[in-house]
Design an enzyme around this catalytic site. Structure first.
Site: not given
Ligand code: B16
Ligand code: MG
Length: 210
Positions: A11, A13
């Site tokens: 993953d 984030d």
């Molecule tokens: P975006 P991951 C996720 O990333 C985040 O943890 C989550 O908080 C966010 O809403 C989601 O990506 C969508 O992100 O708005 O940038 O498309 O943890 O799956 O890497």
């Molecule tokens: Mg994450």
């Protein structure tokens, strides 16, 4: 744990880099403008969840109904703030132990991939200097169903040409652990994620479990 693991899907984030605060500040700015209550506890529920699903969680505290068009406009506005904030990310923001672990995996011939819900994955990877580093990148731009659906991890394995049962995932979100399990992969939990096959107290412990 398993010698069967030939690929590890990370993953982004919360695992490779911490963008939580940038997400929080983006949503907070939008919510304040709309007069919607939002705090860091609610922000925790947005981990690994898609942009529109995150907005729906925030709107649980709204005092009025919003149309679909208004919702898209709010999510777009938040994303504009977020993209501005992540311009400040640099390779120094890569989380502790990550580069050493990735290098070691590469040296062992284990494939590495990204499996992120974020549509901003290409920008984040560019900011932290890892655009061309992974063997495959599966993210919010190539999926229809977001975590806990397994699609993002299944696509990552497909991009690698790797059978699903030879893959492991590393996640900081409960939704991500569920997605990894649904994909039939070994699940490693970091941070506050619960329910993984193994919980890592630091990234380097991953190497002891392969
Ligand atoms: P975006 P991951 C996720 O990333 C985040 O943890 C989550 O908080 C966010 O809403 C989601 O990506 C969508 O992100 O708005 O940038 O498309 O943890 O799956 O890497
Ligand atoms: Mg994450």
């Amino acid at each position: 744990m398993s010698t069967n693991i030939k690929a590890v899907i990370f993953d982004l984030d919360g695992v490779i880099v911490s963008t939580d605060d940038c997400h929080y500040r983006g949503w907070k700015k939008m919510a304040d403008e709309e007069g919607i209550y939002f705090d860091r506890t609610i922000n925790e529920r947005l981990r690994g969840v898609s942009r529109m699903e995150s907005l729906n969680i925030i709107l649980e505290r709204a005092e009025k109904e919003y149309t679909e068009d208004e919702k898209v406009q709010m999510a777009t506005r938040k994303n504009g703030y977020y993209v501005e904030f992540i311009q400040a990310l640099t390779p120094a923001d890569i989380l502790p132990g990550v580069m050493e672990t990735l290098e070691e995996l590469k040296a062992k011939g284990i494939k590495i991939a990204i499996g992120s819900s974020s549509k901003n994955t290409p920008i984040i990877l560019k900011q932290i200097g890892l655009s061309d580093y992974f063997d495959a990148v599966s993210d919010g731009n190539n999926i229809t169903n977001s975590k806990p659906d397994p699609e993002v991890f299944l696509k990552a394995a497909d991009f690698l040409g790797m059978p699903y049962d030879n893959c492991a995932i590393v996640e900081d979100a409960d939704a991500g652990i569920e997605a990894g399990k649904a994909a039939g992969m070994v699940t490693f939990a970091v941070g506050s994620a619960k329910g993984g096959d193994v919980t890592l107290s630091n990234m380097k412990e991953l190497l002891e479990n392969l």
